[in-house]
Design a protein around this motif. Structure first.
Motif, PDB file in Angstrom:
ATOM      1  N   HIS A 188      -5.015   2.043  -7.507  1.00 39.49           N
ATOM      2  CA  HIS A 188      -4.269   1.600  -6.314  1.00 39.49           C
ATOM      3  C   HIS A 188      -2.797   2.020  -6.378  1.00 39.49           C
ATOM      4  O   HIS A 188      -2.123   1.832  -7.373  1.00 39.49           O
ATOM      5  CB  HIS A 188      -4.356   0.072  -6.216  1.00 39.49           C
ATOM      6  CG  HIS A 188      -3.670  -0.504  -5.005  1.00 39.49           C
ATOM      7  ND1 HIS A 188      -2.327  -0.786  -5.000  1.00 39.49           N
ATOM      8  CD2 HIS A 188      -4.139  -0.828  -3.778  1.00 39.49           C
ATOM      9  CE1 HIS A 188      -1.992  -1.267  -3.812  1.00 39.49           C
ATOM     10  NE2 HIS A 188      -3.085  -1.314  -3.052  1.00 39.49           N
ATOM     11  N   ASN A 189      -2.357   2.617  -5.273  1.00 38.21           N
ATOM     12  CA  ASN A 189      -0.968   3.040  -5.135  1.00 38.21           C
ATOM     13  C   ASN A 189      -0.277   2.081  -4.179  1.00 38.21           C
ATOM     14  O   ASN A 189      -0.748   1.953  -3.049  1.00 38.21           O
ATOM     15  CB  ASN A 189      -0.932   4.478  -4.565  1.00 38.21           C
ATOM     16  CG  ASN A 189       0.481   4.955  -4.297  1.00 38.21           C
ATOM     17  OD1 ASN A 189       1.454   4.307  -4.666  1.00 38.21           O
ATOM     18  ND2 ASN A 189       0.611   6.089  -3.643  1.00 38.21           N
ATOM     19  N   PRO A 190       0.801   1.420  -4.533  1.00 36.62           N
ATOM     20  CA  PRO A 190       1.644   1.652  -5.699  1.00 36.62           C
ATOM     21  C   PRO A 190       1.419   0.742  -6.906  1.00 36.62           C
ATOM     22  O   PRO A 190       2.140   0.864  -7.883  1.00 36.62           O
ATOM     23  CB  PRO A 190       3.036   1.319  -5.129  1.00 36.62           C
ATOM     24  CG  PRO A 190       2.786   0.172  -4.198  1.00 36.62           C
ATOM     25  CD  PRO A 190       1.426   0.475  -3.580  1.00 36.62           C
ATOM     26  N   THR A 226       0.855  -1.188   0.000  1.00 33.26           N
ATOM     27  CA  THR A 226       0.000   0.000   0.000  1.00 33.26           C
ATOM     28  C   THR A 226       0.886   1.231   0.000  1.00 33.26           C
ATOM     29  O   THR A 226       2.123   1.130   0.063  1.00 33.26           O
ATOM     30  CB  THR A 226      -0.952  -0.005   1.209  1.00 33.26           C
ATOM     31  OG1 THR A 226      -1.990   0.975   0.990  1.00 33.26           O
ATOM     32  CG2 THR A 226      -0.230   0.345   2.511  1.00 33.26           C
ATOM     33  N   TRP A 227       0.283   2.410  -0.090  1.00 28.58           N
ATOM     34  CA  TRP A 227       0.995   3.673   0.088  1.00 28.58           C
ATOM     35  C   TRP A 227       1.666   3.621   1.459  1.00 28.58           C
ATOM     36  O   TRP A 227       1.001   3.341   2.455  1.00 28.58           O
ATOM     37  CB  TRP A 227      -0.028   4.805   0.033  1.00 28.58           C
ATOM     38  CG  TRP A 227       0.484   6.199   0.180  1.00 28.58           C
ATOM     39  CD1 TRP A 227       1.551   6.742  -0.463  1.00 28.58           C
ATOM     40  CD2 TRP A 227      -0.078   7.241   0.993  1.00 28.58           C
ATOM     41  NE1 TRP A 227       1.682   8.062  -0.095  1.00 28.58           N
ATOM     42  CE2 TRP A 227       0.702   8.389   0.794  1.00 28.58           C
ATOM     43  CE3 TRP A 227      -1.176   7.313   1.861  1.00 28.58           C
ATOM     44  CZ2 TRP A 227       0.441   9.601   1.430  1.00 28.58           C
ATOM     45  CZ3 TRP A 227      -1.453   8.511   2.497  1.00 28.58           C
ATOM     46  CH2 TRP A 227      -0.648   9.639   2.281  1.00 28.58           C
ATOM     47  N   SER A 228       2.971   3.860   1.525  1.00 23.90           N
ATOM     48  CA  SER A 228       3.696   3.585   2.771  1.00 23.90           C
ATOM     49  C   SER A 228       3.179   4.432   3.934  1.00 23.90           C
ATOM     50  O   SER A 228       3.241   4.007   5.092  1.00 23.90           O
ATOM     51  CB  SER A 228       5.196   3.790   2.570  1.00 23.90           C
ATOM     52  OG  SER A 228       5.450   5.081   2.056  1.00 23.90           O
ATOM     53  N   ASN A 229       2.620   5.588   3.655  1.00 21.42           N
ATOM     54  CA  ASN A 229       2.137   6.440   4.738  1.00 21.42           C
ATOM     55  C   ASN A 229       0.917   5.872   5.458  1.00 21.42           C
ATOM     56  O   ASN A 229       0.644   6.246   6.595  1.00 21.42           O
ATOM     57  CB  ASN A 229       1.847   7.854   4.216  1.00 21.42           C
ATOM     58  CG  ASN A 229       2.074   8.928   5.266  1.00 21.42           C
ATOM     59  OD1 ASN A 229       2.766   8.702   6.264  1.00 21.42           O
ATOM     60  ND2 ASN A 229       1.479  10.078   5.068  1.00 21.42           N
ATOM     61  N   HIS A 230       0.179   4.966   4.813  1.00 24.41           N
ATOM     62  CA  HIS A 230      -0.947   4.345   5.522  1.00 24.41           C
ATOM     63  C   HIS A 230      -0.469   3.697   6.822  1.00 24.41           C
ATOM     64  O   HIS A 230      -1.124   3.797   7.863  1.00 24.41           O
ATOM     65  CB  HIS A 230      -1.618   3.281   4.649  1.00 24.41           C
ATOM     66  CG  HIS A 230      -2.510   3.846   3.583  1.00 24.41           C
ATOM     67  ND1 HIS A 230      -2.642   3.270   2.344  1.00 24.41           N
ATOM     68  CD2 HIS A 230      -3.320   4.948   3.577  1.00 24.41           C
ATOM     69  CE1 HIS A 230      -3.493   3.977   1.615  1.00 24.41           C
ATOM     70  NE2 HIS A 230      -3.922   5.000   2.335  1.00 24.41           N
ATOM     71  N   HIS A 231       0.673   3.026   6.736  1.00 26.38           N
ATOM     72  CA  HIS A 231       1.203   2.366   7.937  1.00 26.38           C
ATOM     73  C   HIS A 231       1.525   3.390   9.024  1.00 26.38           C
ATOM     74  O   HIS A 231       1.209   3.193  10.190  1.00 26.38           O
ATOM     75  CB  HIS A 231       2.452   1.555   7.593  1.00 26.38           C
ATOM     76  CG  HIS A 231       2.174   0.397   6.682  1.00 26.38           C
ATOM     77  ND1 HIS A 231       1.436  -0.690   7.092  1.00 26.38           N
ATOM     78  CD2 HIS A 231       2.498   0.177   5.385  1.00 26.38           C
ATOM     79  CE1 HIS A 231       1.331  -1.543   6.072  1.00 26.38           C
ATOM     80  NE2 HIS A 231       1.963  -1.042   5.031  1.00 26.38           N
TER      81      HIS A 231
END
Ligand code: PLP
Length: 399
Positions: free
Chosen positions: A183-185, A130-135
């Protein structure tokens, strides 16, 4: 001076670090396909004509006071129509609790904080990747994270079976983060039929769907079409949450304008939920910024400007789609024996190329091509001028 002696440097952000390295490279050949920001065919950032015109109209207005805590009412109303539909009964019945947010990131964070406060002990299921910032967002909101299968490295497409199994095996009433489109990425979205099956299974399991929609319009070129996943869930009677952002589809990146909405059972509940969302926002930033909200409401509130915006979104999406075709054809012409079908099959701003971290390192060190080590190419940075160079470099490192 000894106050902060225990503070260690924070790890570099994997995405923003790429831009730093790119800027520091003096090579004239350098190419930045790291950051997810749209560029025109000359590699230049774009301010949309509809935005320029909106700014002209706003200029000179005397209002510079605070917006209400929930942000611009007009902007939020227009934004909800984009996600829920022009004639949405939920908008008419005032069943949606919605506040203007600090773009998509702020909407996700506000929701994560809301989830933590009112569903303590709940978890969030996040796709891999997923987009790393979600984590980071759900971590800092102190909501425990689980993951669900999403991407299939061999097919470079959707791992539909893995996804459905994880949805089935999650405890009843779990929270799931879904990318509404583009969907990113990975650039891999479920088909309409698959969304219907996902929605049905969510229904059976009583799961909560939180849609992150950072790229509405960027997948197909048509914002209404890109909201299909959301519309399917609405048809099936889900009470969903949505994060919306104008960073990409209006090019308002730095203005930080977006919206968080939560569909409630009735108007009374929506009023209550909204009051709590505002309560969460108040000690963080009091109220959201004005200028971006004015731009958005000026554009969406004027039929002429809105149709100009829709035209300009389509131009951006079409340029990216065109570059996908050219990149794939260039690789095939160079005689690459590998399959590059996924380059044109994937949609939205990114191509999840399948390049290994080592191959990406070679692209950077030998060809001055910058991207994240997961092999994500921002197609928005590919132009007529650099696509041949990029294809050749990819061909060389994948030989
Ligand atoms: N969600 C996803 C999946 C994204 O890719 C992004 C931006 O890259 C965002 C949210 C948030 O972006 P912004 O906070 O600029 O709206």
């Amino acid at each position: 001076s000894s106050w902060w002696k225990n503070v260690e440097p924070a790890p570099k952000d994997p995405i923003l670090g790429v831009t730093e390295a790119f800027l520091a490279d003096p090579s004239p050949d350098k190419v930045n396909v790291g950051v997810g920001a749209y560029r025109d065919d000359n590699g230049k950032p774009v301010v949309l004509d509809c935005v320029r015109e909106a700014e002209r109209r706003i200029a000179g207005t005397s209002f510079m006071e605070y917006l209400p805590m929930g942000g611009s009412v007009k902007m939020v109303e227009e934004t909800l129509k984009l996600a829920y539909g022009d004639n949405s009964e939920f908008v008419k019945d005032k069943r949606i609790a919605a506040v203007q947010s600090l773009s998509g990131t702020g909407a996700c964070r506000l929701f994560a904080d809301f989830q933590k406060r009112f569903c303590p002990g709940s978890q969030i299921y996040i796709p891999v990747p997923t987009w790393s910032n979600h984590h980071n967002i759900w971590r800092d909101a102190q909501v425990p994270q689980k993951t669900y299968h999403y991407y299939h490295p061999e097919t470079k497409g959707l791992d539909f079976k893995g996804l459905m199994d994880d949805v089935k095996n999650a405890p009843e009433g779990s929270f799931f983060l879904l990318h509404a489109c583009a969907h990113n990425p990975t650039g891999v979205d479920p088909t309409e039929e698959q969304w219907r099956e996902i929605s049905q299974l969510f229904k059976a399991k009583n799961h909560f769907a939180f849609f992150d929609m950072a790229y509405q319009g960027f997948a197909s070129g048509d914002p209404a079409r890109d909201a299909k996943s959301i519309r399917i869930f609405l048809e099936d009677g889900h009470h969903i949450g949505i994060s919306q952002s104008y960073a990409k589809n209006m090019g308002l990146y730095g203005q930080r304008v977006g919206c968080l909405s939560v569909l409630c059972e009735n108007e009374k509940q929506a009023v209550t939920v909204k009051s709590q969302l505002q309560q969460l926002a108040r000690p963080m930033y009091s109220n959201p910024p004005l200028h971006g909200a004015q731009i958005v409401s000026t554009i969406l509130g004027d039929p002429e400007l809105k149709s100009l915006w829709l035209k300009e979104v389509k131009i951006m999406a079409d340029r990216i789609i065109g570059m996908r075709t050219t990149l794939r054809e260039s690789l095939e012409k160079l005689g690459s024996p590998l399959s590059w079908e996924h380059v044109t099959k994937q949609i939205g701003m990114f191509c999840y190329s399948g390049l290994t971290p080592e191959q990406v390192d070679r692209l950077t060190s030998e060809y001055h091509i910058y991207m994240t080590r997961n092999g994500r190419i921002s197609m928005a940075g590919v132009t007529t001028g650099n696509v041949g160079y990029l294809a050749n470099a990819i061909h060389e490192v994948t030989k």
